[in-house]
Design an enzyme around this catalytic site. Structure first.
Site, PDB file in Angstrom:
ATOM      1  N   TYR A 106      73.199  57.017   7.926  1.00  0.00           N
ATOM      2  CA  TYR A 106      71.878  56.451   7.660  1.00  0.00           C
ATOM      3  C   TYR A 106      70.840  57.496   7.246  1.00  0.00           C
ATOM      4  CZ  TYR A 106      73.767  52.369  10.092  1.00  0.00           C
ATOM      5  OH  TYR A 106      74.534  51.307  10.475  1.00  0.00           O
ATOM      6  N   ILE A 107      71.098  58.751   7.447  1.00  0.00           N
ATOM      7  CA  ILE A 107      70.093  59.787   7.183  1.00  0.00           C
ATOM      8  C   ILE A 107      70.561  60.715   6.068  1.00  0.00           C
ATOM      9  CG2 ILE A 107      69.056  59.724   9.477  1.00  0.00           C
ATOM     10  CD1 ILE A 107      70.818  62.008  10.326  1.00  0.00           C
TER      11      ILE A 107
END
Length: 647
Positions: A106-107
């Protein structure tokens, strides 16, 4: 057995060496541990100016780091949160609250340009094959700054550990500049969470610092914590405050956490309690004050070595000069080759040497014709023509020959010669050039992100014994013989705190020092009980009168109890003697009553305690008289309060 021992020793030494050099301790050359170095190497390879999924970076890094994705991911998050080498996008956690980062998928992250300026130059970096031989990774980066001091580091290896506190990058650069200019410099830690630090015992990186939370006490009924001590989070700090409040060490009404982008912990106080009364207790009993020891251990020249901050800066200044020298010499070599080729191209095209190869039938003849064509122009060449030069000349397209611009070539040659002269000048004055490079790095750093966050102050650690209130009753029951804070019957001797120690003396003359007991069997009789503070005990003079049970002769001894070990029994009188009197006043009179006998008229005699010489606690007493003694009574003058804690 000898074979097994030798095998064990060999394997253990190899394992210890591996853990020390390849996992736990940073290398002085670039200040990085292997996993950090491999992460940055991967980001340098992947760099295209765009963000990359952290999961993808971790996967690519596994080509170089054979210890699984979890260690790479956690190390990348920590490195990114240092806000120096890596740009972040997404939730990388919160250093204030301790919240973790989102999952790697997600990052996103990417390398910052400043990282290349500080670390990256493949042309002068030594690379070795990766663990599987499919790729190459750097042994160490050629760092222009002492990264170990900027990022800080912690690691536990076999038989040794390191704890390097982080420092402000701008201050580190200024210190390195001062070192190059032979000026004095000092460096002190700077933590991302801010707070206050006392650096009086820092000892150049080998001592300790005291870190405190920053508090706003302007409201007398409320304390606002705005910055955290080092190595704490709002969660751990609040937990420590709640534990202290639960045990009655800190008097608060409630605590609320409003932390988001900035720390804001609100502590509301009880009725009748004010902020100035609670601050010292917060420092004494909670994580609002922490003592942080440091040990600057790094790998230098492939060996672990303890260094000071000053040593690291001096070593880095030398390394920077070597790096700049290597970069300039490499650039000079490349420009010389470029100048040589520009000269060859000009002569090759202007003098139409390429026309000589039209009638040549073999490759050897072509090469010979080109080399022969340059013989009249030897004085104009930088160096002799070689086979590699001929191959480059023969690859020049016809279109470029027909459109050849002599003026453009001359401008390029002039620019190259100008730069070569500049390089020669810089090589003769490397320290000044190093200072200018550091100044350039300093200008590239965003000022708001890199300003000092921790305030340097001077304060001493709060003594817990001075802050805590003595409000716990210590009782002694002479019927049961029990002494302690959990004893519900008997007489209250004094008020104590959990951090006090007491000295008590039994009827037998045995004495002992111990912590405040909950319930301890002492004896059915106790002569004395008082605080065992060494400063207090050195002022207390014990006047002990004891009697020989056989002869009934009495002896007096005046002494101080200055040295003792906790929870160990000592005797103030010889074995077999019975103590019949004890007092702790420095000056007083007492009456000795003798045994009644025929034809004896004087049955009592007065003595002054101060007339007897003070002795060691191990010494024997002085006989009072050649008569049998029944009892001893103190003569207390009127309006004088007895100072002893006799029971």
């Amino acid at each position: 057995m000898a074979f097994v021992k030798n095998l064990f020793d060999k394997n253990f030494l190899e394992y210890a060496s591996y853990v020390i050099r390849d996992r736990a301790i940073p290398d002085l050359a670039d200040g990085l541990k292997p996993v950090q170095r491999r992460i940055l190497h991967t980001l340098f390879e992947m760099d295209d100016g765009k963000f990359h999924k952290v999961a993808n970076v971790v996967g690519q890094c596994m080509k170089y780091h054979p210890h699984g994705d979890a260690s790479i991911y956690s190390a990348l998050v920590v490195l990114a949160n240092k806000e120096l080498f890596i740009d972040r996008q997404g939730n990388f956690g919160n250093i204030y609250t301790g919240d973790g980062a989102s999952a790697a998928r997600y990052i996103e992250c990417r390398i910052r340009p400043i990282a290349k300026d500080i670390l990256y130059n493949p042309s002068i970096t030594r690379y070795v094959p990766s663990y599987d031989g499919r790729g190459k990774e750097p042994v160490v980066f050629r760092s222009k700054l002492p990264v170990a001091l900027i990022l800080g580091a912690e690691g536990i290896a076999v038989g040794m550990s390191t704890r390097i506190l982080p420092h402000n990058v701008r201050e580190v650069i200024e210190a390195e500049k001062a070192c190059l200019l032979n000026k004095p410099f000092q460096l002190f830690p700077d933590f991302a969470t801010g707070g206050l630090i006392d650096i009086s015992d820092y000892r150049d990186g080998l001592g300790k610092v005291i870190s405190r939370a920053k508090m706003d006490t302007s409201d007398p009924k409320r304390i606002l914590i705005t910055e955290l001590p080092a190595n704490t989070t709002t969660e751990s700090l609040i937990t420590s405050i709640e534990n202290a409040a639960r045990s009655g060490k800190v008097k608060i009404a409630s605590i609320n956490d409003y932390t988001a982008e900035k720390v804001e912990i609100e502590i509301k106080l009880q009725r009748g309690i004010y902020s100035q009364d609670v601050v010292d207790a917060l420092y004494a009993f909670t994580d609002c004050e922490l003592s942080i020891s440091c040990n600057l251990l790094v790998i230098k020249d492939n060996m672990p070595q303890v260094m000071t901050v000053t040593d690291v800066i001096k070593q880095q200044a030398k390394q920077l000069i070597e790096i700049l020298k290597d970069e300039l010499e490499l650039e000079r070599s490349e420009l010389t080759d470029k100048l040589h080729m520009r000269t060859l191209e000009r002569i090759f095209i202007e003098e139409r040497i390429y026309k000589r190869i039209e009638e040549m039938k073999t490759e050897t003849a072509v090469t010979k014709a080109v080399i022969t064509g340059f013989e009249p122009f030897q004085t104009e060449l930088i160096r002799p023509v070689v086979q590699e030069d001929v191959e480059k000349l023969l690859k020049i397209p016809i279109r470029r020959i027909s459109l050849y611009d002599i003026n453009k070539n001359r401008r390029e040659v002039q620019e190259i010669n100008r730069r070569l002269k500049e390089i020669e000048r810089l090589l003769k004055n490397l320290p000044a050039y190093a200072v200018s490079c550091l100044t350039s790095l300093l200008e590239k750093l965003p000022e708001e992100e890199t300003k000092r966050r921790t305030t340097i102050a001077h304060f001493s650690a709060v003594d817990v014994k001075e802050v805590v209130a003595r409000d716990i009753p210590l009782r002694y029951d002479c019927n049961s013989g029990y002494l302690g804070t959990a004893v519900s019957t008997g007489t209250e001797i004094m008020k104590v705190s959990p951090y006090d120690r007491i000295l008590f003396m039994r009827k037998s003359g045995m004495y002992m020092v111990c912590a405040i007991p909950d319930k301890l069997f002492v004896d059915a009789g106790m002569w004395y009980c008082g605080f065992a503070d060494k400063e207090v005990m050195t002022k207390v003079i014990f006047t002990i009168i004891y009697r020989d049970p056989e002869t009934r002769f009495a002896y007096i001894k005046r002494c101080r109890i200055e040295q003792y070990l906790s929870n160990r029994e000592y005797f103030a009188v010889p074995d077999g003697m019975e103590v019949i009197f004890l007092d702790t006043r420095p000056k007083f009179s007492f009456l000795v009553k003798y045994t009644q006998k025929p034809r004896v008229k004087i049955l009592e005699e007065k003595f002054n305690a101060q007339d007897f010489e003070e002795k060691s606690v191990k010494a024997l007493g002085v006989r009072l008289a050649q008569r049998e003694v029944d009892s001893v009574v103190a003569l207390v003058p009127r309006n004088i309060v007895k100072e002893s804690k006799d029971v």
